[in-house]
Design a protein around this motif. Structure first.
Motif, short mmCIF file in Angstrom:
data_model
loop_
_atom_site.label_atom_id
_atom_site.label_comp_id
_atom_site.label_asym_id
_atom_site.label_seq_id
_atom_site.Cartn_x
_atom_site.Cartn_y
_atom_site.Cartn_z
N LEU A 110 0.69 -1.05 -0.13
CA LEU A 110 -0.09 -0.17 0.13
C LEU A 110 0.75 1.23 0.10
O LEU A 110 0.31 2.47 -0.55
CB LEU A 110 -0.73 0.13 1.30
CG LEU A 110 -1.92 -0.98 1.29
CD1 LEU A 110 -2.77 -1.06 2.64
CD2 LEU A 110 -3.07 -0.88 0.17
N VAL A 111 1.96 0.93 0.65
CA VAL A 111 2.99 2.39 0.68
C VAL A 111 4.45 1.91 0.45
O VAL A 111 5.14 1.59 1.36
CB VAL A 111 2.98 3.17 2.16
CG1 VAL A 111 3.62 4.23 2.14
CG2 VAL A 111 1.57 3.41 2.53
N PRO A 112 4.51 1.79 -0.94
CA PRO A 112 5.87 1.00 -1.29
C PRO A 112 7.34 1.78 -0.96
O PRO A 112 8.09 1.26 -0.74
CB PRO A 112 6.01 1.27 -2.84
CG PRO A 112 4.56 1.42 -3.15
CD PRO A 112 4.02 2.30 -2.17
N GLN A 153 -8.27 -6.17 3.33
CA GLN A 153 -8.95 -5.11 2.85
C GLN A 153 -9.53 -4.16 3.79
O GLN A 153 -9.76 -3.08 3.66
CB GLN A 153 -10.43 -5.69 2.33
CG GLN A 153 -11.27 -4.58 1.61
CD GLN A 153 -10.81 -4.09 0.37
OE1 GLN A 153 -10.49 -4.80 -0.57
NE2 GLN A 153 -10.67 -2.78 0.43
N ALA A 154 -9.81 -4.42 5.00
CA ALA A 154 -10.14 -3.61 6.16
C ALA A 154 -9.08 -2.81 6.52
O ALA A 154 -9.13 -1.48 6.64
CB ALA A 154 -10.60 -4.45 7.36
N LEU A 155 -7.78 -3.19 6.36
CA LEU A 155 -6.60 -2.51 6.54
C LEU A 155 -6.24 -1.39 5.18
O LEU A 155 -5.97 -0.23 5.75
CB LEU A 155 -5.23 -3.14 6.70
CG LEU A 155 -3.92 -2.47 6.88
CD1 LEU A 155 -3.83 -1.86 8.12
CD2 LEU A 155 -2.70 -3.46 6.69
N MET A 191 -6.56 2.63 5.99
CA MET A 191 -5.44 3.63 5.54
C MET A 191 -5.87 4.45 4.37
O MET A 191 -5.44 5.76 4.23
CB MET A 191 -4.34 2.71 5.06
CG MET A 191 -3.66 1.87 5.95
SD MET A 191 -2.23 1.05 5.27
CE MET A 191 -0.81 1.98 4.94
N ALA A 192 -6.97 4.24 3.62
CA ALA A 192 -7.49 5.17 2.68
C ALA A 192 -8.01 6.19 3.24
O ALA A 192 -8.11 7.51 2.76
CB ALA A 192 -8.44 4.48 1.44
N ALA A 193 -8.93 5.84 4.42
CA ALA A 193 -9.73 6.86 5.22
C ALA A 193 -8.61 7.84 5.67
O ALA A 193 -8.79 9.09 5.91
CB ALA A 193 -10.19 6.07 6.22
N GLY A 232 -5.63 8.32 4.76
CA GLY A 232 -4.99 9.37 3.72
C GLY A 232 -5.78 10.29 3.10
O GLY A 232 -5.65 11.42 2.83
N GLY A 233 -7.30 9.72 3.17
CA GLY A 233 -8.33 11.04 2.76
C GLY A 233 -8.91 11.92 3.80
O GLY A 233 -9.75 12.94 3.68
N GLY A 234 -8.04 11.82 4.88
CA GLY A 234 -8.28 13.08 5.90
C GLY A 234 -9.02 12.45 7.28
O GLY A 234 -9.18 13.44 8.14
N TYR A 235 -9.32 11.17 7.35
CA TYR A 235 -9.78 10.66 8.71
C TYR A 235 -8.96 11.17 9.77
O TYR A 235 -7.84 10.94 9.90
CB TYR A 235 -9.98 9.22 8.75
CG TYR A 235 -10.42 8.46 9.76
CD1 TYR A 235 -11.93 8.80 10.24
CD2 TYR A 235 -9.75 7.68 10.73
CE1 TYR A 235 -12.48 8.10 11.47
CE2 TYR A 235 -10.19 7.13 11.63
CZ TYR A 235 -11.40 7.47 12.35
OH TYR A 235 -11.67 6.71 13.29
N ALA A 236 -9.82 11.94 10.54
CA ALA A 236 -9.20 12.40 11.89
C ALA A 236 -7.82 13.40 11.72
O ALA A 236 -7.15 13.53 12.65
CB ALA A 236 -8.62 11.23 12.75
N ARG A 237 -7.58 13.84 10.52
CA ARG A 237 -6.37 14.59 10.21
C ARG A 237 -6.46 15.90 11.02
O ARG A 237 -5.46 16.20 11.63
CB ARG A 237 -6.61 14.68 8.61
CG ARG A 237 -5.19 16.05 8.33
CD ARG A 237 -5.46 16.33 6.88
NE ARG A 237 -5.18 15.09 6.24
CZ ARG A 237 -5.58 15.14 4.63
NH1 ARG A 237 -6.15 16.15 4.23
NH2 ARG A 237 -5.30 13.95 3.89
N ASP A 238 -7.76 16.46 11.24
CA ASP A 238 -7.81 17.88 11.81
C ASP A 238 -7.95 17.74 13.18
O ASP A 238 -8.05 18.93 14.01
CB ASP A 238 -8.79 18.68 11.09
CG ASP A 238 -8.35 18.91 9.62
OD1 ASP A 238 -7.27 19.07 9.17
OD2 ASP A 238 -9.38 18.98 8.72
#
Length: 333
Positions: A256-258, A297-299, A303-305, A307-313
């Protein structure tokens, strides 16, 4: 009644209960707020949710809400190794003494079912990563958090009576997004590091991490509610979604993150969560529980969430239990 229903697992559990048509009362100190719970009731099930700001250490405040209840799903602990270590006296009061008072009150008031959330962290580390850990495996709680859970379990189980069924669910490391974000569990922290810093810290590659997605952890409580009393009376059930080795986890992260950097630690097995392969066979046999979330798939979704800003702020005081608690103390001082 869901003590601790505003927490990481509690939010998801309340959502599922409402979806199934239950009327729910949440009792919680609201360390992390109650905005999502209020939105749930407003949008999906108007009038089905009652939110009570309260402390389970004060049983006289909790007892009126137990009257007429059919079940208590008890999640109201100081949760996490760091938080319990930082607040040992309050952890004892909340995680053990309040649990004892709560289960006794529930039995006295003829509540039919009481489900206690415990942890697989109290198992003795196995000799090999392939060793099977079932509910009869030796216990060797080596953190204060696990020791308090170990102390509380018999206080719950010993209340079993013909009218009262109090099983225990031992939850593995919980991961995945929840309406109340939490980034201080093992796998959530690993995913956050991988996405935000392109690095991860790992131990021995053969060690296994028993894990369960937060949605599956919550579903296990509903399975207990639906199970016959003779299947759950005085019983302990492991709740596990997958047992993933550190090596397999590293490979998933690299896919997912080479560019990820792997940092090594010399930590010995058993210094925190149990390692080895936790068995969920009893929960499958007696509760009909099987995880819906596939680990890989859950992982990836987690990680997509992120990367998409989940809990970022959100500040750490919103996503890390010990920081949230310290902030609450500072505000109320």
């Amino acid at each position: 009644v869901v003590p601790g229903g505003a927490g990481y697992v509690g939010n998801e559990l309340v959502r599922q209960l409402l979806d199934e048509g239950f009327r729910v009362t949440v009792i919680d100190r609201m360390l992390y707020g109650s905005d999502y719970l209020e939105l749930l009731d407003e949008v999906a099930n108007r009038g089905a949710l009652k939110i009570v700001e309260g402390d389970v250490r004060h049983i006289e405040e909790v007892e009126p809400h137990l009257r007429g209840a059919t079940a208590v799903l008890h999640l109201a602990d100081l949760d996490g190794i760091d938080l319990v270590q930082a607040k040992p006296e309050e952890a004892l009061q909340t995680n053990v003494l309040a649990t004892a008072a709560l289960v006794q009150a529930a039995s006295y008031l003829r509540v039919r079912r009481f489900v206690y959330a415990s942890t697989t962290a109290l198992y003795k580390p196995p000799r090999t990563a392939t060793q099977r850990i079932d509910e009869d495996a030796p216990l060797h709680a080596n953190t204060l958090y696990a020791k308090l859970k170990r102390s509380a379990e018999p206080l719950v189980l010993d209340q079993a009576a013909p009218h009262f069924t109090p099983p225990v669910l031992r939850l593995c490391d919980i991961f995945g997004p929840s309406p109340r974000p939490r980034l201080d569990t093992v796998l959530n922290d690993v995913a956050m590091q991988a996405i935000r810093e392109a690095r991860v810290v790992r131990g021995a590659e053969s060690h296994a991490i028993p894990a369960v997605h937060v949605e599956d952890a919550a579903r296990a409580f509903l399975h207990v509610l639906g199970a016959p009393a003779n299947h759950v009376a005085h019983q302990v059930f492991n709740v596990v979604g997958a047992n993933v080795t550190v090596l397999a986890l590293e490979q998933l992260l690299r896919d997912l993150v080479p560019e990820i950097r792997v940092l090594f630690t010399d930590a010995e097995p058993g210094t925190g969560e149990a390692v080895g392969r936790v068995s969920g066979e009893q929960a499958h046999k007696w509760l009909g529980f099987a995880p819906k979330q596939r680990f890989a798939q859950a992982l990836e979704d987690l990680m997509a969430a992120i990367g998409g800003g989940y809990a970022r702020d959100l500040p750490r005081s919103a996503t890390h239990n010990v920081v949230a608690y310290e902030r609450r103390e500072a505000v109320t001082a």
